[in-house]
Design a protein around this motif. Structure first.
Motif, PDB file in Angstrom:
ATOM      1  N   ILE A   1       0.875  -1.172   0.000  1.00  0.00           N
ATOM      2  CA  ILE A   1       0.000   0.000   0.000  1.00  0.00           C
ATOM      3  C   ILE A   1       0.909   1.218   0.000  1.00  0.00           C
ATOM      4  CG2 ILE A   1      -1.689   1.331   1.333  1.00  0.00           C
ATOM      5  CD1 ILE A   1      -2.776  -1.344   2.387  1.00  0.00           C
ATOM      6  N   ILE A   2       0.623   2.156  -0.880  1.00  0.00           N
ATOM      7  CA  ILE A   2       1.445   3.365  -1.004  1.00  0.00           C
ATOM      8  C   ILE A   2       0.674   4.569  -0.461  1.00  0.00           C
ATOM      9  CG2 ILE A   2       2.479   4.984  -2.664  1.00  0.00           C
ATOM     10  CD1 ILE A   2       4.126   2.477  -2.503  1.00  0.00           C
ATOM     11  N   VAL A   3       1.380   5.418   0.289  1.00  0.00           N
ATOM     12  CA  VAL A   3       0.842   6.712   0.705  1.00  0.00           C
ATOM     13  C   VAL A   3       1.705   7.782   0.037  1.00  0.00           C
ATOM     14  CG1 VAL A   3      -0.197   5.951   2.868  1.00  0.00           C
ATOM     15  CG2 VAL A   3       2.172   6.665   2.858  1.00  0.00           C
ATOM     16  N   THR A   4       1.048   8.784  -0.572  1.00  0.00           N
ATOM     17  CA  THR A   4       1.807   9.771  -1.333  1.00  0.00           C
ATOM     18  C   THR A   4       1.076  11.100  -1.439  1.00  0.00           C
ATOM     19  OG1 THR A   4       2.905  10.215  -3.449  1.00  0.00           O
ATOM     20  CG2 THR A   4       0.836   8.993  -3.541  1.00  0.00           C
ATOM     21  N   ALA A   5       1.851  12.150  -1.627  1.00  0.00           N
ATOM     22  CA  ALA A   5       1.282  13.465  -1.910  1.00  0.00           C
ATOM     23  C   ALA A   5       1.163  13.659  -3.419  1.00  0.00           C
ATOM     24  CB  ALA A   5       2.158  14.558  -1.305  1.00  0.00           C
ATOM     25  N   ASP A   6       1.736  12.751  -4.202  1.00  0.00           N
ATOM     26  CA  ASP A   6       1.723  12.840  -5.665  1.00  0.00           C
ATOM     27  C   ASP A   6       0.779  11.780  -6.226  1.00  0.00           C
ATOM     28  OD1 ASP A   6       2.183  13.141  -8.352  1.00  0.00           O
ATOM     29  OD2 ASP A   6       4.254  12.420  -8.300  1.00  0.00           O
ATOM     30  N   GLY A   7      -0.432  12.178  -6.532  1.00  0.00           N
ATOM     31  CA  GLY A   7      -1.402  11.224  -7.059  1.00  0.00           C
ATOM     32  C   GLY A   7      -1.742  11.498  -8.509  1.00  0.00           C
ATOM     33  N   SER A   8      -0.744  11.898  -9.297  1.00  0.00           N
ATOM     34  CA  SER A   8      -0.996  12.191 -10.704  1.00  0.00           C
ATOM     35  C   SER A   8      -1.407  10.914 -11.432  1.00  0.00           C
ATOM     36  CB  SER A   8       0.258  12.790 -11.356  1.00  0.00           C
ATOM     37  OG  SER A   8       1.268  11.810 -11.467  1.00  0.00           O
ATOM     38  N   PRO A   9      -2.123  11.051 -12.545  1.00  0.00           N
ATOM     39  CA  PRO A   9      -2.536   9.862 -13.308  1.00  0.00           C
ATOM     40  C   PRO A   9      -1.357   8.979 -13.726  1.00  0.00           C
ATOM     41  CG  PRO A   9      -3.715  11.788 -14.091  1.00  0.00           C
ATOM     42  CD  PRO A   9      -2.686  12.278 -13.123  1.00  0.00           C
ATOM     43  N   GLU A  10      -0.226   9.593 -14.066  1.00  0.00           N
ATOM     44  CA  GLU A  10       0.948   8.805 -14.476  1.00  0.00           C
ATOM     45  C   GLU A  10       1.476   7.974 -13.311  1.00  0.00           C
ATOM     46  OE1 GLU A  10       0.929  12.281 -14.854  1.00  0.00           O
ATOM     47  OE2 GLU A  10       0.156  12.151 -16.894  1.00  0.00           O
ATOM     48  N   VAL A  11       1.546   8.591 -12.141  1.00  0.00           N
ATOM     49  CA  VAL A  11       2.030   7.880 -10.958  1.00  0.00           C
ATOM     50  C   VAL A  11       1.081   6.742 -10.613  1.00  0.00           C
ATOM     51  CG1 VAL A  11       2.396   8.086  -8.465  1.00  0.00           C
ATOM     52  CG2 VAL A  11       3.355   9.789 -10.009  1.00  0.00           C
ATOM     53  N   LEU A  12      -0.205   7.011 -10.627  1.00  0.00           N
ATOM     54  CA  LEU A  12      -1.187   5.975 -10.311  1.00  0.00           C
ATOM     55  C   LEU A  12      -1.112   4.814 -11.292  1.00  0.00           C
ATOM     56  CD1 LEU A  12      -4.248   8.198  -9.319  1.00  0.00           C
ATOM     57  CD2 LEU A  12      -2.658   6.984  -7.807  1.00  0.00           C
ATOM     58  N   ARG A  13      -0.894   5.115 -12.569  1.00  0.00           N
ATOM     59  CA  ARG A  13      -0.740   4.061 -13.573  1.00  0.00           C
ATOM     60  C   ARG A  13       0.497   3.207 -13.279  1.00  0.00           C
ATOM     61  NH1 ARG A  13       0.565   6.903 -17.902  1.00  0.00           N
ATOM     62  NH2 ARG A  13       2.719   6.336 -17.608  1.00  0.00           N
ATOM     63  N   ASP A  14       1.615   3.861 -12.949  1.00  0.00           N
ATOM     64  CA  ASP A  14       2.844   3.123 -12.631  1.00  0.00           C
ATOM     65  C   ASP A  14       2.675   2.249 -11.394  1.00  0.00           C
ATOM     66  OD1 ASP A  14       4.097   4.271 -14.807  1.00  0.00           O
ATOM     67  OD2 ASP A  14       5.159   5.785 -13.616  1.00  0.00           O
ATOM     68  N   LEU A  15       1.962   2.767 -10.395  1.00  0.00           N
ATOM     69  CA  LEU A  15       1.721   1.990  -9.175  1.00  0.00           C
ATOM     70  C   LEU A  15       0.854   0.778  -9.472  1.00  0.00           C
ATOM     71  CD1 LEU A  15       1.148   4.877  -6.612  1.00  0.00           C
ATOM     72  CD2 LEU A  15       3.156   3.378  -6.787  1.00  0.00           C
ATOM     73  N   GLN A  16      -0.145   0.972 -10.310  1.00  0.00           N
ATOM     74  CA  GLN A  16      -1.016  -0.146 -10.672  1.00  0.00           C
ATOM     75  C   GLN A  16      -0.224  -1.224 -11.416  1.00  0.00           C
ATOM     76  OE1 GLN A  16      -4.304   0.828 -13.243  1.00  0.00           O
ATOM     77  NE2 GLN A  16      -5.458  -0.958 -12.581  1.00  0.00           N
ATOM     78  N   LYS A  17       0.634  -0.807 -12.352  1.00  0.00           N
ATOM     79  CA  LYS A  17       1.461  -1.764 -13.089  1.00  0.00           C
ATOM     80  C   LYS A  17       2.399  -2.530 -12.165  1.00  0.00           C
ATOM     81  CE  LYS A  17       1.714   0.476 -17.606  1.00  0.00           C
ATOM     82  NZ  LYS A  17       2.622   1.159 -18.548  1.00  0.00           N
ATOM     83  N   ALA A  18       2.830  -1.878 -11.085  1.00  0.00           N
ATOM     84  CA  ALA A  18       3.742  -2.521 -10.128  1.00  0.00           C
ATOM     85  C   ALA A  18       3.008  -3.445  -9.166  1.00  0.00           C
ATOM     86  CB  ALA A  18       4.504  -1.452  -9.345  1.00  0.00           C
ATOM     87  N   GLY A  19       1.679  -3.498  -9.279  1.00  0.00           N
ATOM     88  CA  GLY A  19       0.909  -4.402  -8.436  1.00  0.00           C
ATOM     89  C   GLY A  19       0.542  -3.849  -7.072  1.00  0.00           C
TER      90      GLY A  19
END
Length: 160
Positions: A77-95
């Motif tokens: 589970i990731i907590v972040t101040a950066d929730g841009s669409p690109e970051v969210l896509r990368d997190l999803q790809k990383a599982g």
């Protein structure tokens, strides 16, 4: 009780996470960097990792990628101040199981922790299903409690 690693370089956030999860009965270890957590995992065992995205050195995203498969595989589970669409896509790809914006609602995070642990437990259960000699998998159905046999191709068995 499940063991949770908290990887967070902000002491107040790390403390709040550890306190909240300990109150729920979980055991926790906290680390200030991804490298420290990864080094601990080489000899220790945890059931879930909560990490900040932006860390000194190895990022939470890099740590999540390392924890996706292999002997250390577990939900992240990731907590972040950066929730841009690109970051969210990368997190999803990383599982990554879930991503929470900072500041995050602790009750929502607690629910996500329980859900991620339950999902991981179900997945582990599927990998250890009893197999019959004929190459089929025995599964117990929830509704009736009866056992049914499901044939699996040999290639799928090797990957499971």
């Amino acid at each position: 009780m499940p063991h949770i690693l908290i990887v967070e370089d902000e002491p107040s956030t790390s403390w709040a996470l550890a306190e909240g999860l300990t109150e729920d009965g979980f055991t926790t270890d906290t680390f200030r960097s991804g490298e420290e957590a990864w080094a601990w995992l080489q000899s220790g065992r945890s059931d879930l990792v909560i990490s900040s995205l932006r860390l000194p050195g190895m990022s939470g995203l890099e740590l999540a990628r390392k924890l996706r498969r292999g002997p250390h595989a577990q939900p992240v589970i990731i907590v972040t101040a950066d929730g841009s669409p690109e970051v969210l896509r990368d997190l999803q790809k990383a599982g990554v199981s879930q991503c929470f914006p900072k500041p995050f609602p602790i009750d929502g995070l607690r629910r996500s922790v329980r859900q991620a642990l339950a999902t991981a437990e179900r997945r582990r259960g599927r990998r250890t299903e009893p197999r019959s000699l004929s190459g089929t998998v025995e599964r117990r159905t929830r509704v009736t409690g009866t056992t049914r046999q499901v044939a699996r191709p040999r290639d799928a068995e090797r990957r499971a």
